[in-house]
Scaffold this motif. Structure first.
Motif, mmCIF file in Angstrom:
data_model
loop_
_atom_site.group_PDB
_atom_site.id
_atom_site.type_symbol
_atom_site.label_atom_id
_atom_site.label_comp_id
_atom_site.label_asym_id
_atom_site.label_seq_id
_atom_site.Cartn_x
_atom_site.Cartn_y
_atom_site.Cartn_z
ATOM 1 N N LEU A 140 52.899 34.403 48.387
ATOM 2 C CA LEU A 140 51.498 34.654 48.728
ATOM 3 C C LEU A 140 50.783 35.356 47.583
ATOM 4 O O LEU A 140 49.622 35.091 47.283
ATOM 5 N N LYS A 141 51.497 36.260 46.918
ATOM 6 C CA LYS A 141 50.891 36.942 45.767
ATOM 7 C C LYS A 141 50.514 35.939 44.698
ATOM 8 O O LYS A 141 49.439 36.011 44.098
ATOM 9 N N GLU A 142 51.412 34.979 44.482
ATOM 10 C CA GLU A 142 51.139 33.987 43.456
ATOM 11 C C GLU A 142 49.936 33.133 43.833
ATOM 12 O O GLU A 142 49.079 32.841 43.004
ATOM 13 N N ASP A 143 49.913 32.751 45.120
ATOM 14 C CA ASP A 143 48.777 31.947 45.580
ATOM 15 C C ASP A 143 47.473 32.708 45.411
ATOM 16 O O ASP A 143 46.462 32.159 44.993
ATOM 17 N N LEU A 144 47.496 33.999 45.764
ATOM 18 C CA LEU A 144 46.281 34.800 45.647
ATOM 19 C C LEU A 144 45.860 34.914 44.183
ATOM 20 O O LEU A 144 44.676 34.813 43.861
ATOM 21 N N ALA A 145 46.824 35.153 43.330
ATOM 22 C CA ALA A 145 46.475 35.303 41.912
ATOM 23 C C ALA A 145 45.872 34.012 41.377
ATOM 24 O O ALA A 145 44.853 34.030 40.674
ATOM 25 N N TRP A 146 46.481 32.893 41.756
ATOM 26 C CA TRP A 146 45.940 31.622 41.287
ATOM 27 C C TRP A 146 44.549 31.362 41.851
ATOM 28 O O TRP A 146 43.633 30.957 41.128
ATOM 29 N N ALA A 147 44.393 31.636 43.163
ATOM 30 C CA ALA A 147 43.102 31.343 43.797
ATOM 31 C C ALA A 147 41.988 32.178 43.176
ATOM 32 O O ALA A 147 40.893 31.663 42.897
ATOM 33 N N THR A 148 42.260 33.467 42.951
ATOM 34 C CA THR A 148 41.205 34.306 42.381
ATOM 35 C C THR A 148 40.904 33.868 40.951
ATOM 36 O O THR A 148 39.741 33.816 40.539
ATOM 37 N N TYR A 149 41.923 33.500 40.218
ATOM 38 C CA TYR A 149 41.687 33.048 38.845
ATOM 39 C C TYR A 149 40.837 31.784 38.825
ATOM 40 O O TYR A 149 39.892 31.666 38.043
ATOM 41 N N VAL A 150 41.155 30.865 39.708
ATOM 42 C CA VAL A 150 40.426 29.600 39.720
ATOM 43 C C VAL A 150 38.983 29.804 40.159
ATOM 44 O O VAL A 150 38.059 29.192 39.630
ATOM 45 N N LEU A 151 38.781 30.704 41.135
ATOM 46 C CA LEU A 151 37.408 30.974 41.573
ATOM 47 C C LEU A 151 36.589 31.569 40.436
ATOM 48 O O LEU A 151 35.426 31.226 40.239
ATOM 49 N N LEU A 152 37.186 32.464 39.675
ATOM 50 C CA LEU A 152 36.459 33.064 38.561
ATOM 51 C C LEU A 152 36.169 32.047 37.483
ATOM 52 O O LEU A 152 35.166 32.129 36.788
ATOM 53 N N ARG A 153 37.071 31.082 37.336
ATOM 54 C CA ARG A 153 36.901 30.140 36.243
ATOM 55 C C ARG A 153 35.959 28.995 36.590
ATOM 56 O O ARG A 153 35.170 28.561 35.769
ATOM 57 N N ASN A 154 36.037 28.480 37.802
ATOM 58 C CA ASN A 154 35.311 27.249 38.118
ATOM 59 C C ASN A 154 33.955 27.449 38.758
ATOM 60 O O ASN A 154 33.215 26.494 38.915
ATOM 61 N N THR A 155 33.638 28.655 39.175
ATOM 62 C CA THR A 155 32.293 28.891 39.679
ATOM 63 C C THR A 155 31.689 30.005 38.840
ATOM 64 O O THR A 155 32.356 30.578 37.997
ATOM 65 N N SER A 156 30.433 30.335 39.101
ATOM 66 C CA SER A 156 29.823 31.385 38.281
ATOM 67 C C SER A 156 30.096 32.754 38.886
ATOM 68 O O SER A 156 29.249 33.619 38.892
ATOM 69 N N THR A 157 31.306 32.937 39.385
ATOM 70 C CA THR A 157 31.670 34.194 40.034
ATOM 71 C C THR A 157 32.067 35.217 39.001
ATOM 72 O O THR A 157 32.702 34.887 37.996
ATOM 73 N N ILE A 158 31.702 36.474 39.235
ATOM 74 C CA ILE A 158 32.225 37.520 38.363
ATOM 75 C C ILE A 158 33.120 38.484 39.132
ATOM 76 O O ILE A 158 33.803 39.293 38.537
ATOM 77 N N ALA A 159 33.098 38.403 40.463
ATOM 78 C CA ALA A 159 33.909 39.335 41.247
ATOM 79 C C ALA A 159 34.376 38.610 42.489
ATOM 80 O O ALA A 159 33.590 37.949 43.160
ATOM 81 N N VAL A 160 35.656 38.724 42.801
ATOM 82 C CA VAL A 160 36.183 38.042 43.981
ATOM 83 C C VAL A 160 37.118 38.990 44.720
ATOM 84 O O VAL A 160 37.828 39.783 44.109
ATOM 85 N N LEU A 161 37.076 38.908 46.040
ATOM 86 C CA LEU A 161 37.908 39.762 46.874
ATOM 87 C C LEU A 161 38.435 38.892 48.006
ATOM 88 O O LEU A 161 37.659 38.284 48.714
ATOM 89 N N ILE A 162 39.749 38.856 48.160
ATOM 90 C CA ILE A 162 40.325 38.097 49.265
ATOM 91 C C ILE A 162 41.089 39.080 50.131
ATOM 92 O O ILE A 162 41.896 39.857 49.632
ATOM 93 N N SER A 163 40.821 39.025 51.424
ATOM 94 C CA SER A 163 41.514 39.923 52.335
ATOM 95 C C SER A 163 42.230 39.076 53.363
ATOM 96 O O SER A 163 41.633 38.233 54.008
ATOM 97 N N ILE A 164 43.555 39.277 53.488
ATOM 98 C CA ILE A 164 44.339 38.528 54.468
ATOM 99 C C ILE A 164 45.025 39.537 55.355
ATOM 100 O O ILE A 164 45.898 40.279 54.908
ATOM 101 N N GLN A 165 44.595 39.592 56.604
ATOM 102 C CA GLN A 165 45.176 40.532 57.577
ATOM 103 C C GLN A 165 45.227 41.943 57.015
ATOM 104 O O GLN A 165 46.213 42.648 57.149
ATOM 105 N N GLY A 166 44.144 42.317 56.363
ATOM 106 C CA GLY A 166 44.055 43.680 55.874
ATOM 107 C C GLY A 166 44.575 43.889 54.471
ATOM 108 O O GLY A 166 44.252 44.897 53.845
ATOM 109 N N GLU A 167 45.383 42.997 53.962
ATOM 110 C CA GLU A 167 45.891 43.170 52.594
ATOM 111 C C GLU A 167 44.916 42.511 51.623
ATOM 112 O O GLU A 167 44.471 41.400 51.835
ATOM 113 N N LEU A 168 44.628 43.221 50.555
ATOM 114 C CA LEU A 168 43.556 42.764 49.660
ATOM 115 C C LEU A 168 44.082 42.251 48.332
ATOM 116 O O LEU A 168 45.127 42.676 47.859
ATOM 117 N N CYS A 169 43.285 41.339 47.770
ATOM 118 C CA CYS A 169 43.466 40.992 46.364
ATOM 119 C C CYS A 169 42.077 41.028 45.750
ATOM 120 O O CYS A 169 41.180 40.341 46.211
#
Lengths: 273, 297
Positions: A140-169
């Motif tokens: 799950l950590k790997e998936d989160l790291a990849w997802a946040t990286y891809v969101l930062l790269r492919n959209t004009s995002t500068i900040a991303v936060l993913i929360s799954i059942q209280g645990e954050l990335c």
């Protein structure tokens, strides 16, 4: 797995027609992807008025002309010898309303299909953070790291936060206190997120012109103009129970088009269940 | 070469969020719920609610009307200025002598600005292309030897593509095996069933080799113009656009769409990111399984 702070180079923003704009606040970052040659052809530039001055954005020309001519009209009105006859009043009224319409034209043009999307700007101060909870499994950590990286790269995002059942990335530029250890930073973000109550959001929220809000939202970096929150649904049989959420922020206004939001929704689906 | 039996797996993937309510259980009163501080109900959301922007909604829905609006406004005001002049009996002379003439000139200038802006907007209208329904059979075939985590990842990839792009067919071949063939598939004329992917033929063809050699995504925006079309017989015959995404150096993902130039540059970037992720996942699985089979021998 330890939490580490890494510096990501922000390459590849997507601009079908990148234009250089002069900005007094911060420099804009452009880079092209390696897929330039395969860029989709947008049928543009059959008739395009331009002064040819680099750095001048001609789509705002109606606005400047509206201001200029409108002020000249007012000048004319007040410097005219009294009494002003009716035909003149009529044409001045017409002129003023035309000026108002011209001033509004660039704003209307922004919503047409095929209009150029504003580029994101990176905040001047502050460093990027990358905080990931230590209570979750490695895959799950790997998936989160990849997802946040891809969101930062492919959209004009500068900040991303993913929360799954209280645990954050958390990744990107955030307004957080420095000199905190990674675990403390995770708890700090968690506390802030609980204050806002984002875990309770039931449907997607999109703020294309975010102006700043109450005190607990100050974790967002300065200059945030677009904000998009996508809740993660836990179970399709219980649509009211949310599993977490995904939050992306950008410094460009109207940064998330329908397609961008569809893709972000697809990324959120990955963490469902 | 072992013959692999490919099972048809029907996995329900329906993110339909509207109404799937089950009757909720009423717990008896004497049930004591032990709650700790970590499992309390999340605080209700107290932030701003998004407001609807009427202008933006109107313009996005009536794109053509909005594009020609400045032309109408400019033209109408041009006529209005002339009309005003004739009605009030002043000669329509365009000089800056009287304040009336100056006001008229300024209004004319603004009308012309509007007219030109309207013309520019009309000229940059993106061409709208109608999608073409692919002819074939709907199919959902996943290799039976794959573990559930890999299958769910592949299906997630398919659902994202289906939702966010104009993709209608997906075929993933990795390590010489067709892992998934999903979406619209060409119908074979002999037995009216789906065309099976012939991985050997595909991997010896020039399309596959070209993509593997360049190691980059290949976007065939208008498939009918492409001579290598015959090497992809499993796609419906009227597939309009195809993206060939290499998965590392061992596999390829063939993504078929129903619109010419239907994949935008944003889609291409997302597809290459997903391709990298799939390559990492599949590569690890196949390396592990190769080690396991080597240990067995």
């Amino acid at each position: 797995m330890s939490i580490r702070i890494c510096n990501l180079p922000f390459n590849s923003s997507f601009a079908p027609q990148p234009r250089a704009r002069v900005s007094s606040r911060s420099t804009r970052v452009f880079a092209r992807t390696e897929n330039d040659t395969q860029q989709q052809q947008l049928n543009l530039s059959v008739l395009r008025f331009t002064f040819g001055i680099p750095g001048l954005d001609e789509s705002y020309l109606p606005r400047w002309l509206g201001y200029g001519f409108g002020s000249l009209l007012l000048l004319n009105h007040f410097s005219a010898s009294a009494p002003i006859n009716e035909p003149q009043l009529r044409s001045e009224a017409l002129g003023i309303s035309l000026a108002a319409f011209s001033i509004a034209l660039p704003y209307i043009g922004k919503f047409l299909k095929g209009s150029v999307v504003e580029q994101r700007t990176l905040p001047e101060e502050g460093e990027q953070v990358f905080v990931i909870s230590s209570n979750i499994g490695d895959s799950l950590k790997e998936d989160l790291a990849w997802a946040t990286y891809v969101l930062l790269r492919n959209t004009s995002t500068i900040a991303v936060l993913i929360s799954i059942q209280g645990e954050l990335c958390v990744r990107g530029y955030w307004n957080c206190p420095d000199q905190m250890s990674k675990a403390q930073l995770h708890d700090w973000f968690k506390k802030k997120v609980d204050e806002i109550g984002l875990a309770d959001v039931k449907e997607t929220l999109y703020f294309p012109q975010y102006e700043g809000s109450s005190a607990s939202w100050d974790i967002l970096p300065d200059g945030t103009r677009s904000l998009f929150v996508q809740p993660l649904i836990q179970d399709i049989y219980e649509p009211q129970k949310m599993d977490g959420f995904l939050l992306v922020a950008s410094t460009a206004g109207y940064a998330y088009s329908d397609k961008d939001r569809a893709w972000i929704g697809a990324m959120a689906e990955k963490f469902r269940g | 070469m072992e013959a692999r039996i490919i099972l048809q797996i029907q996995i329900l993937w329906n993110p339909n969020r509207q109404s799937f309510r089950r009757p909720c259980l009423h717990l008896p009163r004497f049930f004591i719920r032990a709650s700790s501080s970590t499992s309390q109900k999340p605080r209700s959301y107290k932030g701003p609610k998004p407001s609807t922007n009427l202008v933006a909604d109107f313009i996005s829905r009536n794109d053509d009307l909005a594009r020609s609006l400045p032309i109408y406004v400019g033209g109408a005001s041009l006529l209005a200025v002339l009309f005003n002049r004739t009605v009030s009996g002043i000669a329509p002379v365009a000089d800056a002598s009287s304040s009336q003439s100056r006001a008229d000139l300024l209004a004319l200038g603004l009308a012309v600005t509007n007219l030109l802006t309207g013309l520019v907007w009309l000229s940059i209208r993106p061409k709208s292309i109608t999608p073409v329904n692919p002819e074939g059979v709907d199919c959902k075939v996943v290799d039976s030897d794959l573990p559930t985590s890999i299958v769910s990842e592949l299906l997630w990839g398919w659902e994202s593509l289906k939702l966010a792009t104009c993709c209608k067919s997906l075929v993933i071949v990795y390590n010489g095996i067709c892992l998934i063939q999903i979406g619209m598939v060409a119908e074979s004329p002999q037995d009216k069933k789906r065309v099976v992917v012939n991985t050997d033929k595909l991997m010896q063809g020039s399309v596959y080799r070209g993509v593997m050699k360049s190691k980059a995504q290949s976007y065939l925006a208008n498939l009918s113009l492409y001579p290598g079309r015959s090497e992809l017989p499993f796609l419906p015959a009227n597939t309009q656009a195809v993206i060939l995404q290499p998965l590392g150096d061992k596999g390829i993902a063939v993504i078929g769409g129903n619109t010419i130039r239907g994949f935008t540059s944003s889609d291409q970037a997302w597809i290459s990111s997903i391709g990298e992720k799939l390559d990492a996942t599949l590569g690890r699985y196949f390396v592990d399984s190769a080690e396991v089979s080597r240990e067995k021998d």
